[in-house]
Design an enzyme around this catalytic site. Structure first.
Site, PDB file in Angstrom:
ATOM      1  N   ASP A 100      -9.529  -4.961  -5.533  1.00  0.00           N
ATOM      2  CA  ASP A 100      -9.053  -3.907  -4.629  1.00  0.00           C
ATOM      3  C   ASP A 100      -9.896  -2.652  -4.835  1.00  0.00           C
ATOM      4  OD1 ASP A 100      -7.552  -1.809  -3.365  1.00  0.00           O
ATOM      5  OD2 ASP A 100      -5.762  -3.065  -3.492  1.00  0.00           O
ATOM      6  N   SER A 120       0.846  -1.198   0.000  1.00  0.00           N
ATOM      7  CA  SER A 120       0.000   0.000   0.000  1.00  0.00           C
ATOM      8  C   SER A 120       0.884   1.251   0.000  1.00  0.00           C
ATOM      9  CB  SER A 120      -0.961  -0.041   1.191  1.00  0.00           C
ATOM     10  OG  SER A 120      -1.955   0.952   1.090  1.00  0.00           O
ATOM     11  N   HIS A 166      -8.036  -4.955  -1.006  1.00  0.00           N
ATOM     12  CA  HIS A 166      -6.846  -4.296  -0.471  1.00  0.00           C
ATOM     13  C   HIS A 166      -6.492  -4.779   0.937  1.00  0.00           C
ATOM     14  CE1 HIS A 166      -3.845  -1.132  -0.890  1.00  0.00           C
ATOM     15  NE2 HIS A 166      -4.089  -0.778   0.366  1.00  0.00           N
TER      16      HIS A 166
END
EC number: 3.1.1.3
Length: 460
Positions: free
Chosen positions: A343, A194, A376
């Site tokens: 995601d 991330s 995610h």
């Protein structure tokens, strides 16, 4: 049971432990004349004031240090960053993992060097939780280096600042032998998920031009939940439960670009909004801004909404900090990307564009592991064993893929030869809960298959 007890007493005990925040800690201030030092030079060093730990995972390690390192911002202005070096038991001084956490904050007191220590604020919870990703690296006997890559201005989402800081942190680690025992010719792998992938990705892309001498040290980079377009992530998160990421990102950009702040401030009646944007870490930012619309919908904070991107100033800033737009920057080291198809925070379309850019740019080794069923948050856990497998293979000298290879699987738990890494990943998580030491070939309390089964099924 030990873990449950730890959870109960840690908030109380931590409140009694005084840990100076970076904003009040003189160590973070570079000495007079530091500008004359070369990037990557160590300006000062110390052992970490408190032990390295996560609120959920106390790390039993050999030692840890903080290095104040000469770096620079996006415009080439000198600055100094702190990087944390963690030494496991029986560490191999020839192997270093540079792990970039997803700090995702525009507040200086959320820096990893502070957050990774016992006694840090509960607001740094997200970084503390990432010790579950650090621990398997330490278990392999690798030194772990984790830089405050956002720099002293906390420039969350800013590409050059972040990438340069990562590279200068690695330079410093390789110069730290008299302090840490790390060899100057040690091999290094970068890893980030991330927000940490943004910093790691920029470091990989900038390395050929910014730190060419590291080409002989770097074995590759693992990039998960890969952020290559900050606007796309903001558009995906705005008005949702993850809107706090947008607030923190706006604050981070404003910290590097005063003109960005001026334009947005003139577009809202809430003139104090930027005073709030740089006052949150990731966890409390997400909580405080749940479902807030900054640029989307009828009740948005900024009147112009996404049309603000039509400003030439804003458009240039966005483009300058989106790796997807930097076709001229192609890594020369092997790259492993893992990302969830669904995601909802970091849309995969921009990862695919970056993959295409790098392939067309002639990258020598780029492996893209697409997870068809995870988003995610879940890919943070599901993709980690695949990344760990890839990293271990790099340190063991195994062959990388040649050219570009994109594989889509039902889950990245199906990544080739991953079974031992899945076991390592969850076993080390259990080790940390039992306060077992982390490192290569050390004696530990015996963990049985039944212990592991109970842990995975939530039976502890």
């Amino acid at each position: 049971m030990l873990f449950l007890l730890f959870l109960l007493i840690t908030p109380i005990y931590a409140g009694l432990i005084f840990l100076t925040k970076p904003s009040n800690d003189p160590f973070y201030n570079p000495p007079k004349g530091f500008e004359k030092a070369a990037v990557g030079d160590i300006l000062q060093s110390r052992e970490t004031p408190k032990s390295i730990t996560g609120r959920f995972a106390p790390l039993e390690i050999q030692n840890s240090w903080q290095l104040l390192v000469r770096s620079e911002d996006s415009f080439g202005n000198p600055n100094a960053i702190v990087t944390t070096v963690i030494q496991p038991f029986n560490a191999d001084p020839s192997k270093v993992a540079s792990y970039q956490v997803f700090e995702d904050s525009a507040k200086g007191d959320c820096a990893p060097s502070y957050a990774l220590q016992f006694g840090s604020d509960l607001s740094t919870l997200a970084t503390q939780a990432e010790t579950f990703l650090l621990a398997p690296l330490l278990e392999q006997g690798y030194y772990v280096v984790s830089p405050d890559y956002e720099g002293p201005k906390s420039t969350f989402t800013i590409g050059k600042q972040s990438g340069q800081a990562v590279l200068n942190s690695i330079r410093a680690a390789l110069k730290s032998g008299k302090i840490t025992n790390i060899k100057d010719d040690a091999k290094v792998v970068m890893w980030g998920y991330s927000g940490g992938s943004l910093a790691s990705g920029w470091a990989a892309a900038l390395q050929p031009s910014y730190a060419p001498e590291l080409g002989g040290n770097l074995l590759g980079a693992a990039l998960g939940g890969f952020v290559t377009n900050i606007t796309a992530t903001a558009q995906a998160a705005d008005g949702t439960v993850f809107a706090g990421i947008v607030a923190n990102a706006l604050g981070g950009v404003a910290n590097e670009y005063p003109e960005f702040k001026s334009i947005l401030q003139s577009d809202t009646d809430k003139k104090s909004v930027f005073d709030e944007f740089d006052s949150h870490c990731l966890a409390d930012g997400v909580i405080d801004y749940i479902n807030t619309s900054f640029l989307t919908g009828d009740n948005k904070i900024f009147k112009t909404g996404w049309d603000i991107l039509k400003s030439s100033t804003i458009a240039k800033i966005v483009k300058d900090n989106g790796l997807v737009y930097q076709k001229q920057l192609v890594p020369k080291i092997p790259i492993f990307v893992y990302h969830g198809s669904i995601d909802q925070i970091v849309p995969i379309v921009n990862v695919k564009k970056t993959y295409q850019n790098w392939c067309e740019g002639g990258i020598s080794s780029l492996e893209f592991a697409e997870d068809g069923t995870n988003g995610h948050l879940t890919e943070t856990v599901v993709g980690a064993p695949a990344a760990l497998t890839w990293i271990i293979d790099r340190f063991n000298g195994k062959q990388t893929v040649s050219g570009c290879q994109h594989d889509k699987r039902l889950s990245n738990f199906q990544y080739p030869n991953i079974s031992s890494s899945i076991l390592k990943y969850f076993k080390v998580a259990l080790d940390t809960m039992m306060s077992n030491g982390l490192g290569s070939d050390i004696q530990k309390d015996k963990i049985t298959p039944d212990d592991l089964r109970k842990f995975l099924l939530g039976g502890w």
